[in-house]
Design a protein around this motif. Sequence first.
Motif, PDB file in Angstrom:
ATOM      1  N   GLU A  73       0.816  -1.214   0.000  1.00  0.00           N
ATOM      2  CA  GLU A  73       0.000   0.000   0.000  1.00  0.00           C
ATOM      3  C   GLU A  73       0.849   1.263   0.000  1.00  0.00           C
ATOM      4  O   GLU A  73       0.446   2.295  -0.520  1.00  0.00           O
ATOM      5  CB  GLU A  73      -0.931  -0.004   1.208  1.00  0.00           C
ATOM      6  CG  GLU A  73      -2.019  -1.055   1.124  1.00  0.00           C
ATOM      7  CD  GLU A  73      -2.949  -1.022   2.322  1.00  0.00           C
ATOM      8  OE1 GLU A  73      -2.585  -0.405   3.336  1.00  0.00           O
ATOM      9  OE2 GLU A  73      -4.030  -1.620   2.236  1.00  0.00           O
ATOM     10  N   GLN A  74       2.013   1.178   0.612  1.00  0.00           N
ATOM     11  CA  GLN A  74       2.909   2.331   0.693  1.00  0.00           C
ATOM     12  C   GLN A  74       4.164   2.063  -0.150  1.00  0.00           C
ATOM     13  O   GLN A  74       5.292   2.221   0.304  1.00  0.00           O
ATOM     14  CB  GLN A  74       3.289   2.576   2.155  1.00  0.00           C
ATOM     15  CG  GLN A  74       2.111   2.805   3.068  1.00  0.00           C
ATOM     16  CD  GLN A  74       1.476   4.174   2.839  1.00  0.00           C
ATOM     17  OE1 GLN A  74       2.163   5.135   2.539  1.00  0.00           O
ATOM     18  NE2 GLN A  74       0.168   4.251   3.007  1.00  0.00           N
ATOM     19  N   ARG A  75       3.950   1.642  -1.361  1.00  0.00           N
ATOM     20  CA  ARG A  75       5.002   1.119  -2.237  1.00  0.00           C
ATOM     21  C   ARG A  75       6.212   2.033  -2.346  1.00  0.00           C
ATOM     22  O   ARG A  75       7.359   1.591  -2.210  1.00  0.00           O
ATOM     23  CB  ARG A  75       4.401   0.860  -3.616  1.00  0.00           C
ATOM     24  CG  ARG A  75       5.350   0.300  -4.662  1.00  0.00           C
ATOM     25  CD  ARG A  75       4.578  -0.051  -5.926  1.00  0.00           C
ATOM     26  NE  ARG A  75       5.436  -0.603  -6.952  1.00  0.00           N
ATOM     27  CZ  ARG A  75       6.040   0.126  -7.880  1.00  0.00           C
ATOM     28  NH1 ARG A  75       5.854   1.450  -7.909  1.00  0.00           N
ATOM     29  NH2 ARG A  75       6.806  -0.448  -8.792  1.00  0.00           N
ATOM     30  N   GLU A  76       5.969   3.301  -2.580  1.00  0.00           N
ATOM     31  CA  GLU A  76       7.071   4.215  -2.842  1.00  0.00           C
ATOM     32  C   GLU A  76       7.986   4.381  -1.634  1.00  0.00           C
ATOM     33  O   GLU A  76       9.186   4.625  -1.784  1.00  0.00           O
ATOM     34  CB  GLU A  76       6.526   5.589  -3.272  1.00  0.00           C
ATOM     35  CG  GLU A  76       5.704   5.556  -4.554  1.00  0.00           C
ATOM     36  CD  GLU A  76       6.503   5.035  -5.738  1.00  0.00           C
ATOM     37  OE1 GLU A  76       7.701   5.359  -5.828  1.00  0.00           O
ATOM     38  OE2 GLU A  76       5.919   4.304  -6.563  1.00  0.00           O
ATOM     39  N   LYS A  77       7.437   4.239  -0.460  1.00  0.00           N
ATOM     40  CA  LYS A  77       8.240   4.416   0.759  1.00  0.00           C
ATOM     41  C   LYS A  77       9.272   3.299   0.938  1.00  0.00           C
ATOM     42  O   LYS A  77      10.272   3.479   1.640  1.00  0.00           O
ATOM     43  CB  LYS A  77       7.336   4.452   1.998  1.00  0.00           C
ATOM     44  CG  LYS A  77       6.393   5.637   2.074  1.00  0.00           C
ATOM     45  CD  LYS A  77       5.570   5.561   3.351  1.00  0.00           C
ATOM     46  CE  LYS A  77       4.536   6.669   3.417  1.00  0.00           C
ATOM     47  NZ  LYS A  77       5.152   8.007   3.526  1.00  0.00           N
ATOM     48  N   PHE A  78       9.014   2.138   0.334  1.00  0.00           N
ATOM     49  CA  PHE A  78       9.835   0.967   0.618  1.00  0.00           C
ATOM     50  C   PHE A  78      10.613   0.420  -0.575  1.00  0.00           C
ATOM     51  O   PHE A  78      11.367  -0.537  -0.425  1.00  0.00           O
ATOM     52  CB  PHE A  78       8.951  -0.158   1.172  1.00  0.00           C
ATOM     53  CG  PHE A  78       8.259   0.192   2.452  1.00  0.00           C
ATOM     54  CD1 PHE A  78       8.962   0.233   3.651  1.00  0.00           C
ATOM     55  CD2 PHE A  78       6.903   0.499   2.470  1.00  0.00           C
ATOM     56  CE1 PHE A  78       8.329   0.561   4.838  1.00  0.00           C
ATOM     57  CE2 PHE A  78       6.259   0.823   3.654  1.00  0.00           C
ATOM     58  CZ  PHE A  78       6.976   0.859   4.842  1.00  0.00           C
ATOM     59  N   LEU A  79      10.462   1.023  -1.746  1.00  0.00           N
ATOM     60  CA  LEU A  79      11.124   0.506  -2.941  1.00  0.00           C
ATOM     61  C   LEU A  79      12.644   0.482  -2.766  1.00  0.00           C
ATOM     62  O   LEU A  79      13.244   1.432  -2.258  1.00  0.00           O
ATOM     63  CB  LEU A  79      10.766   1.361  -4.156  1.00  0.00           C
ATOM     64  CG  LEU A  79       9.445   1.032  -4.858  1.00  0.00           C
ATOM     65  CD1 LEU A  79       9.196   1.999  -6.001  1.00  0.00           C
ATOM     66  CD2 LEU A  79       9.433  -0.408  -5.369  1.00  0.00           C
ATOM     67  N   GLY A  80      13.238  -0.634  -3.189  1.00  0.00           N
ATOM     68  CA  GLY A  80      14.680  -0.766  -3.147  1.00  0.00           C
ATOM     69  C   GLY A  80      15.260  -1.042  -1.776  1.00  0.00           C
ATOM     70  O   GLY A  80      16.480  -1.058  -1.608  1.00  0.00           O
ATOM     71  N   LYS A  81      14.384  -1.304  -0.789  1.00  0.00           N
ATOM     72  CA  LYS A  81      14.863  -1.514   0.574  1.00  0.00           C
ATOM     73  C   LYS A  81      14.768  -2.981   0.984  1.00  0.00           C
ATOM     74  O   LYS A  81      13.942  -3.729   0.479  1.00  0.00           O
ATOM     75  CB  LYS A  81      14.053  -0.666   1.558  1.00  0.00           C
ATOM     76  CG  LYS A  81      14.239   0.830   1.368  1.00  0.00           C
ATOM     77  CD  LYS A  81      13.458   1.613   2.405  1.00  0.00           C
ATOM     78  CE  LYS A  81      13.678   3.110   2.222  1.00  0.00           C
ATOM     79  NZ  LYS A  81      12.932   3.911   3.222  1.00  0.00           N
TER      80      LYS A  81
END
Length: 199
Positions: A73-81
């Motif tokens: 739901e909060q995809r952008e906050k966690f991308l690449g992590k």
Amino acid sequence: HFDSKFVVEQHLAKAGVPYTIIAPAFFQENLVSPMFAGSMKAQGVVAMALSAKRPLQQISVEEIGAFGALVLEQREKFLGKRLDIASNELSGEQVAAIFSRVSGKPLRYMEVPLDQVRARSEDLARMFEWFEKVGYSADIAALRDIVRSIAATTDSTVLLANRLLTLARIEHGGDSQHAPGNEPQARHGHAAGQIFGEH
């Protein structure tokens, strides 16, 4: 099996596709699997190849699912992590004490010799050896902060927020029903019921 997971993570990092890696700690539900539950019920022992006071970070599959929903739901906050996730940290002695209280049956902790585990499974022995010498290192406090910061913005974080924020309150003595640090007693109550047919 840790090595194979690392290979997959390396492939993802090099593949050039969007990704987030969720790396959960020891599953709480393992404690009610045949590997552990049989000795609890038959012998009254919680048996693991860990020293009695060695803490082991844990998380339930329900919490893993809730955190996965949060990441989607909060995809952008966690991308690449890559996120190590856990919700509590307990030693074998603490687990035995909690199961004793919630089941009403006396249980004790027993350290299983690593060589005995290795005779059954080299992979399992290597895992417990790593638990003893290194162990999981999720920043549980930071995970709670993440949930606090976005819990009000998405419905699927409600379960996870309630779980992790309750843990935070307990650790600071904010729950009059339990002594500080004893909140896992309630979290393991259902598991004890699965083993002993109660609760």
